[in-house]
Write a protein that holds these residues in place. Structure first.
Motif, PDB file in Angstrom:
ATOM      1  N   ALA A 176      -5.957  34.327   2.681  1.00  0.00           N
ATOM      2  CA  ALA A 176      -4.829  34.720   2.881  1.00  0.00           C
ATOM      3  C   ALA A 176      -3.989  33.577   2.282  1.00  0.00           C
ATOM      4  CB  ALA A 176      -4.527  34.530   4.459  1.00  0.00           C
ATOM      5  N   ALA A 177      -4.311  32.374   2.142  1.00  0.00           N
ATOM      6  CA  ALA A 177      -3.519  31.102   1.681  1.00  0.00           C
ATOM      7  C   ALA A 177      -3.703  31.382  -0.018  1.00  0.00           C
ATOM      8  CB  ALA A 177      -4.248  29.912   2.133  1.00  0.00           C
ATOM      9  N   PHE A 178      -4.756  31.640  -0.499  1.00  0.00           N
ATOM     10  CA  PHE A 178      -4.948  32.000  -1.740  1.00  0.00           C
ATOM     11  C   PHE A 178      -4.191  33.108  -2.442  1.00  0.00           C
ATOM     12  CE2 PHE A 178      -7.499  34.084  -5.221  1.00  0.00           C
ATOM     13  CZ  PHE A 178      -7.280  33.052  -6.250  1.00  0.00           C
ATOM     14  N   ILE A 179      -3.942  34.196  -1.604  1.00  0.00           N
ATOM     15  CA  ILE A 179      -3.136  35.461  -1.947  1.00  0.00           C
ATOM     16  C   ILE A 179      -2.004  35.151  -2.066  1.00  0.00           C
ATOM     17  CG2 ILE A 179      -2.462  37.515  -0.970  1.00  0.00           C
ATOM     18  CD1 ILE A 179      -5.434  38.091   0.021  1.00  0.00           C
ATOM     19  N   CYS A 180      -1.376  34.273  -0.872  1.00  0.00           N
ATOM     20  CA  CYS A 180       0.114  33.820  -0.964  1.00  0.00           C
ATOM     21  C   CYS A 180       0.222  32.993  -1.995  1.00  0.00           C
ATOM     22  CB  CYS A 180       0.309  33.070   0.491  1.00  0.00           C
ATOM     23  SG  CYS A 180       0.497  34.065   1.716  1.00  0.00           S
ATOM     24  N   ILE A 181      -0.652  32.053  -2.634  1.00  0.00           N
ATOM     25  CA  ILE A 181      -0.292  30.949  -3.767  1.00  0.00           C
ATOM     26  C   ILE A 181      -0.294  31.869  -5.132  1.00  0.00           C
ATOM     27  CG2 ILE A 181      -1.527  29.229  -5.209  1.00  0.00           C
ATOM     28  CD1 ILE A 181      -2.398  28.108  -2.467  1.00  0.00           C
ATOM     29  N   VAL A 182      -1.266  32.900  -5.226  1.00  0.00           N
ATOM     30  CA  VAL A 182      -1.248  33.924  -6.430  1.00  0.00           C
ATOM     31  C   VAL A 182       0.054  34.679  -6.423  1.00  0.00           C
ATOM     32  CG1 VAL A 182      -2.263  35.799  -7.520  1.00  0.00           C
ATOM     33  CG2 VAL A 182      -3.805  33.799  -6.618  1.00  0.00           C
ATOM     34  N   PHE A 183       0.485  34.981  -5.198  1.00  0.00           N
ATOM     35  CA  PHE A 183       1.820  36.033  -5.187  1.00  0.00           C
ATOM     36  C   PHE A 183       3.080  35.213  -5.320  1.00  0.00           C
ATOM     37  CE2 PHE A 183       5.419  37.575  -2.748  1.00  0.00           C
ATOM     38  CZ  PHE A 183       5.455  38.825  -3.192  1.00  0.00           C
ATOM     39  N   GLY A 184       3.110  33.920  -4.873  1.00  0.00           N
ATOM     40  CA  GLY A 184       4.185  32.981  -5.036  1.00  0.00           C
ATOM     41  C   GLY A 184       4.053  32.526  -6.563  1.00  0.00           C
ATOM     42  N   LEU A 185       3.015  32.180  -7.289  1.00  0.00           N
ATOM     43  CA  LEU A 185       3.079  31.919  -8.758  1.00  0.00           C
ATOM     44  C   LEU A 185       3.619  33.192  -9.641  1.00  0.00           C
ATOM     45  CD1 LEU A 185       0.160  29.821  -8.937  1.00  0.00           C
ATOM     46  CD2 LEU A 185       2.165  29.111  -9.073  1.00  0.00           C
ATOM     47  N   THR A 186       3.159  34.530  -9.276  1.00  0.00           N
ATOM     48  CA  THR A 186       3.700  35.473  -9.962  1.00  0.00           C
ATOM     49  C   THR A 186       4.971  35.775  -9.714  1.00  0.00           C
ATOM     50  OG1 THR A 186       1.469  36.447  -9.415  1.00  0.00           O
ATOM     51  CG2 THR A 186       3.203  37.949  -9.870  1.00  0.00           C
ATOM     52  N   VAL A 187       5.685  35.747  -8.542  1.00  0.00           N
ATOM     53  CA  VAL A 187       7.002  35.681  -8.524  1.00  0.00           C
ATOM     54  C   VAL A 187       7.776  34.831  -8.961  1.00  0.00           C
ATOM     55  CG1 VAL A 187       8.971  35.541  -6.575  1.00  0.00           C
ATOM     56  CG2 VAL A 187       6.850  36.864  -5.987  1.00  0.00           C
ATOM     57  N   VAL A 188       7.466  33.530  -9.185  1.00  0.00           N
ATOM     58  CA  VAL A 188       8.149  32.340  -9.756  1.00  0.00           C
ATOM     59  C   VAL A 188       7.997  32.872 -11.364  1.00  0.00           C
ATOM     60  CG1 VAL A 188       7.982  30.004 -10.578  1.00  0.00           C
ATOM     61  CG2 VAL A 188       7.606  30.657  -8.137  1.00  0.00           C
ATOM     62  N   LYS A 189       7.013  33.203 -11.859  1.00  0.00           N
ATOM     63  CA  LYS A 189       6.673  33.507 -13.345  1.00  0.00           C
ATOM     64  C   LYS A 189       7.564  34.792 -13.613  1.00  0.00           C
ATOM     65  CE  LYS A 189       3.255  33.104 -15.854  1.00  0.00           C
ATOM     66  NZ  LYS A 189       3.346  32.015 -16.841  1.00  0.00           N
ATOM     67  N   VAL A 190       7.781  35.830 -12.816  1.00  0.00           N
ATOM     68  CA  VAL A 190       8.524  37.094 -13.226  1.00  0.00           C
ATOM     69  C   VAL A 190      10.165  36.530 -13.261  1.00  0.00           C
ATOM     70  CG1 VAL A 190       9.183  39.217 -12.340  1.00  0.00           C
ATOM     71  CG2 VAL A 190       7.057  38.567 -12.458  1.00  0.00           C
ATOM     72  N   THR A 191      10.402  35.670 -12.036  1.00  0.00           N
ATOM     73  CA  THR A 191      11.948  35.482 -11.903  1.00  0.00           C
ATOM     74  C   THR A 191      12.452  34.496 -13.124  1.00  0.00           C
ATOM     75  OG1 THR A 191      11.390  33.711 -10.377  1.00  0.00           O
ATOM     76  CG2 THR A 191      12.129  36.155  -9.607  1.00  0.00           C
ATOM     77  N   ARG A 192      11.258  33.811 -13.554  1.00  0.00           N
ATOM     78  CA  ARG A 192      11.858  32.738 -14.672  1.00  0.00           C
ATOM     79  C   ARG A 192      12.019  33.183 -16.044  1.00  0.00           C
ATOM     80  NH1 ARG A 192       8.077  27.909 -14.705  1.00  0.00           N
ATOM     81  NH2 ARG A 192       8.171  28.341 -16.804  1.00  0.00           N
ATOM     82  N   GLY A 193      11.347  34.518 -16.114  1.00  0.00           N
ATOM     83  CA  GLY A 193      11.512  35.494 -17.396  1.00  0.00           C
ATOM     84  C   GLY A 193      10.406  35.200 -18.466  1.00  0.00           C
ATOM     85  N   ASP A 194       9.263  34.537 -17.608  1.00  0.00           N
ATOM     86  CA  ASP A 194       8.120  34.268 -18.736  1.00  0.00           C
ATOM     87  C   ASP A 194       7.431  35.513 -19.628  1.00  0.00           C
ATOM     88  OD1 ASP A 194       8.643  31.596 -18.127  1.00  0.00           O
ATOM     89  OD2 ASP A 194       6.851  31.093 -16.796  1.00  0.00           O
ATOM     90  N   PHE A 195       7.699  36.498 -18.783  1.00  0.00           N
ATOM     91  CA  PHE A 195       7.038  37.745 -19.373  1.00  0.00           C
ATOM     92  C   PHE A 195       7.984  38.594 -20.318  1.00  0.00           C
ATOM     93  CE2 PHE A 195       4.950  37.483 -15.188  1.00  0.00           C
ATOM     94  CZ  PHE A 195       3.478  37.360 -15.815  1.00  0.00           C
ATOM     95  N   GLU A 196       9.182  37.742 -20.792  1.00  0.00           N
ATOM     96  CA  GLU A 196       9.957  38.494 -21.675  1.00  0.00           C
ATOM     97  C   GLU A 196       9.667  37.962 -23.089  1.00  0.00           C
ATOM     98  OE1 GLU A 196      13.999  37.832 -20.580  1.00  0.00           O
ATOM     99  OE2 GLU A 196      13.732  38.889 -18.555  1.00  0.00           O
ATOM    100  N   PRO A 197       9.831  38.765 -24.063  1.00  0.00           N
ATOM    101  CA  PRO A 197       9.787  38.323 -25.592  1.00  0.00           C
ATOM    102  C   PRO A 197      10.761  37.149 -26.042  1.00  0.00           C
ATOM    103  CG  PRO A 197      10.466  40.661 -25.799  1.00  0.00           C
ATOM    104  CD  PRO A 197      10.217  40.365 -24.166  1.00  0.00           C
TER     105      PRO A 197
END
Length: 55
Positions: free
Chosen positions: A25-46
């Motif tokens: 559960a801790a591993f899943i929370c860490i991966v989810f948190g990192l994904t949310v941070v990357k998406v909100t920072r806009g790292d997936f935009e060209p």
């Protein structure tokens, strides 16, 4: 009617299963948190200067 006493092995196994479950559960929370941070920072935009080719 009485319940049989739980064997010691079952108690240790239950404790180990709870530990593995909490670790997973801790591993899943860490991966989810990192994904949310990357998406909100806009790292997936060209980059802004480049155009994306479309159909």
């Amino acid at each position: 009617m009485s319940f049989r006493e739980e064997h010691e092995l079952h108690g240790r196994r239950k404790g180990r299963n709870i530990g593995v479950g909490l670790t997973l559960a801790a591993f899943i929370c860490i991966v989810f948190g990192l994904t949310v941070v990357k998406v909100t920072r806009g790292d997936f935009e060209p980059p802004r200067g480049q155009q994306v080719e479309g159909n």
